[in-house]
Design a protein around this motif. Structure first.
Motif, PDB file in Angstrom:
ATOM      1  N   ALA A 114       0.821  -1.207   0.000  1.00  0.00           N
ATOM      2  CA  ALA A 114       0.000   0.000   0.000  1.00  0.00           C
ATOM      3  C   ALA A 114       0.856   1.258   0.000  1.00  0.00           C
ATOM      4  N   ARG A 120       2.334   1.847  -3.412  1.00  0.00           N
ATOM      5  CA  ARG A 120       1.271   2.359  -4.292  1.00  0.00           C
ATOM      6  C   ARG A 120       0.994   3.824  -4.002  1.00  0.00           C
ATOM      7  N   GLU A 133      -6.475   6.251   0.758  1.00  0.00           N
ATOM      8  CA  GLU A 133      -7.077   5.454  -0.324  1.00  0.00           C
ATOM      9  C   GLU A 133      -6.326   4.156  -0.545  1.00  0.00           C
ATOM     10  N   SER A 134      -5.006   4.187  -0.446  1.00  0.00           N
ATOM     11  CA  SER A 134      -4.224   2.964  -0.638  1.00  0.00           C
ATOM     12  C   SER A 134      -4.429   1.994   0.514  1.00  0.00           C
ATOM     13  N   THR A 191      -7.640   0.373  -0.340  1.00  0.00           N
ATOM     14  CA  THR A 191      -7.453  -0.504  -1.501  1.00  0.00           C
ATOM     15  C   THR A 191      -6.748  -1.798  -1.121  1.00  0.00           C
ATOM     16  N   ARG A 249      -9.299  -4.194   0.008  1.00  0.00           N
ATOM     17  CA  ARG A 249     -10.172  -4.638  -1.081  1.00  0.00           C
ATOM     18  C   ARG A 249      -9.468  -5.637  -1.980  1.00  0.00           C
ATOM     19  N   LEU A 250      -8.212  -5.357  -2.342  1.00  0.00           N
ATOM     20  CA  LEU A 250      -7.497  -6.237  -3.268  1.00  0.00           C
ATOM     21  C   LEU A 250      -7.117  -7.575  -2.633  1.00  0.00           C
ATOM     22  N   PRO A 306     -12.585  -6.398   2.116  1.00  0.00           N
ATOM     23  CA  PRO A 306     -12.936  -4.973   2.041  1.00  0.00           C
ATOM     24  C   PRO A 306     -13.439  -4.431   3.374  1.00  0.00           C
ATOM     25  N   TRP A 345     -14.435  10.490  -2.211  1.00  0.00           N
ATOM     26  CA  TRP A 345     -14.290   9.664  -3.409  1.00  0.00           C
ATOM     27  C   TRP A 345     -14.491  10.485  -4.676  1.00  0.00           C
ATOM     28  N   SER A 375      -2.171  -2.167  -9.767  1.00  0.00           N
ATOM     29  CA  SER A 375      -3.054  -1.727  -8.688  1.00  0.00           C
ATOM     30  C   SER A 375      -3.508  -0.283  -8.843  1.00  0.00           C
ATOM     31  N   PRO A 426      -5.325   3.104 -10.471  1.00  0.00           N
ATOM     32  CA  PRO A 426      -6.617   3.276 -11.150  1.00  0.00           C
ATOM     33  C   PRO A 426      -6.481   3.134 -12.664  1.00  0.00           C
ATOM     34  N   TYR A 437      -1.301  -9.567  -3.089  1.00  0.00           N
ATOM     35  CA  TYR A 437      -2.049  -9.048  -1.944  1.00  0.00           C
ATOM     36  C   TYR A 437      -2.603 -10.181  -1.090  1.00  0.00           C
TER      37      TYR A 437
END
Length: 473
Positions: free
Chosen positions: A20, A23, A111-112, A115, A118-119, A123, A158, A217, A219, A242
């Motif tokens: 993360a 990223r 945000e990372s 993410t 989620r990945l 989540p 978001w 990873s 966007p 991940y």
């Protein structure tokens, strides 16, 4: 919002956090102002492990439970950012104190973090995300930024994030350095010094994988606009990475503590840390494995120069070696103010200096830069090339460098008794006294310190304590 009960501490020692952070760093570097500041001032290409350690320490201080420590660290970060401003190659200004820029840095971390869950198939629920977002808002507020630079609600965040990705981010020079140079040419941490074949082999395998996982990873709208490569199977590789990091949480807690891992990587071959004996035995076995690898692989890596000023027959290095290994902190092939500022920044971080000691050390380095520029910048381009440096006299111990040594001694001598004791020495060098540096009473005097510093910085003499201080990765 802070301390052990905060949401942030759920993932601080999570193996996925490493993915993360990488990223988030790429998304930061894609911002034009941040990318320009990184390209001009950062030493992350040459000294990534040092940067990792300092970032980890800063986050621990900011998200810890001690309010005084948090305020002190926030003040330090603000002073650091105030020194990072200028214009990029396109003559566009950048300023690390720009509140919108600082908000984007915090936004990428939040945000990372979302993410990474989620990945990895886990989540976060809405309530947890809102609590985590509130903590990052509080982090920004602790730096002194007014409310409003991050949207007040998660729903609005978001929208803000999507707009930034679609309209503001660019394929910057710093982004390309991180993705396509740093991972594939990552220097060995101190732990692997002296094991070039082993490190080069592992890096050759892991570097492209980390780069591919990171790109996958990001966007999709940004990947396409920035023209980043679409590698077949990258999405599957990313999800596997991940998921594997998520499963790694089953390892013993002590193995996963971020500060333990970073401390281990920072252990030098001749250090005296708590794991010295174990690491010495492990390194001996690894060297034997490296010898085998050299027989069965085509990987060629340069043999590192002798690092101990008391061993070997050649304890000096050429001007070009010293320029590359010590002076060129940013790795751009030239010596200018950002290189010396990076030295001052690292020394201030090691000593955990407050004002006015921090400014005194920066001012001393600034005076040294002006002296170097006057003496060495023969073509008048505002920086010193390796050729200009190599053509200079072997010894450049002018008055300004002496003042740097004296300022560093004064900053290290916290109790002002005109000697550096064992605790002060370890704070600066990260190691115990060497046999040859102390006087009969077990102290490091001002004269001896200044003499050794000048010998290292002007005479290009190798030194067991000083080399790791300014040249370790």
């Amino acid at each position: 919002m802070f301390g052990p009960g905060a949401q942030f501490h759920r993932f601080f020692n999570d193996p996925r956090w490493a993915l993360a952070v990488v990223r988030a760093t790429v998304l930061e570097a894609a911002h034009p102002q941040i990318g320009a500041a990184l390209a001009d001032n950062s030493s992350f290409v040459v000294h990534p492990w040092r940067r990792l350690r300092n970032t980890l320490v800063s986050l621990q201080r900011m998200f810890g439970a001690d309010e005084h420590t948090r305020q002190r660290e926030a003040a330090r970060l603000n002073r650091l950012h105030e020194r990072l401003s200028g214009t990029d190659a396109r003559n566009q200004p950048y300023d690390a104190m720009d509140p919108e820029v600082r908000a984007w840095v915090v936004a990428t971390l939040f945000e990372s973090s979302v993410t990474m869950y989620r990945l990895s198939g886990e989540p976060l629920d809405q309530v947890t995300m809102e609590l985590l977002y509130a903590e990052f808002q509080a982090f920004l507020a602790a730096l002194g930024d007014q409310a409003g630079h991050l949207p007040p609600t998660l729903a609005e965040f978001w929208q803000y994030y999507d707009r930034m990705v679609a309209e503001e981010l660019r394929n910057t020079e710093a982004l390309n350095i991180i993705l396509f140079k740093l991972f594939e040419h990552l220097p060995a941490p101190p732990l692997f010094a002296g094991l070039p074949t082993v490190w080069a082999t592992g890096r050759a395998l892991a570097g492209p994988v980390i780069g591919t996982v990171t790109v996958a990873s990001l966007p999709e709208v940004f990947r396409r606009r920035a023209g980043l490569p679409e590698v077949p199977g990258a999405q599957t590789l990313m999800q596997s990475a991940y998921m594997a990091a998520r499963l790694a949480r089953a390892l013993p807690d002590n193995w996963l503590r971020a500060e333990n891992l970073v401390s281990l990587l920072q252990q030098s071959p001749d250090g005296d840390g708590p794991f010295t004996e174990t690491l010495t035995a492990l390194r001996a076995r690894t060297k034997r494995a490296g010898a085998l690898l050299r027989l069965i692989t085509p990987v060629q890596a340069p043999v590192p120069a002798q690092q101990d000023g008391t061993a070997g027959t050649d304890t000096r290095r050429s001007a070009r070696e010293f320029f590359t290994e010590v002076l060129d902190q940013t790795g751009d092939g030239h010596l200018d103010w950002p290189d010396l500022a990076a030295m001052a920044r690292e020394l201030c971080s090691r000593l955990d200096l407050d004002e006015p000691e921090e400014t005194r050390l920066y001012d001393a380095f600034a005076a040294w830069w002006r002296e170097l520029q006057t003496a060495l910048d023969t073509d008048g381009d505002g920086r010193v090339s390796v050729e200009e440096y190599a053509a200079a006299a072997p010894s450049l111990a002018g008055p300004a460098l002496i003042r740097v040594a004296e300022a560093l001694f004064a900053a290290t001598d916290a109790d002002g008794d005109q000697f550096i004791d064992a605790e002060e020495y370890r704070l600066l060098f990260g190691r115990g006294f060497g046999r040859t540096v102390v006087d009969a009473e077990g102290r490091y005097s001002r004269g001896a310190f200044v003499r050794d510093f000048l010998s290292f910085m002007s005479g290009r003499q190798r030194s067991t304590p000083y080399d790791p201080l300014l040249s370790e990765a």
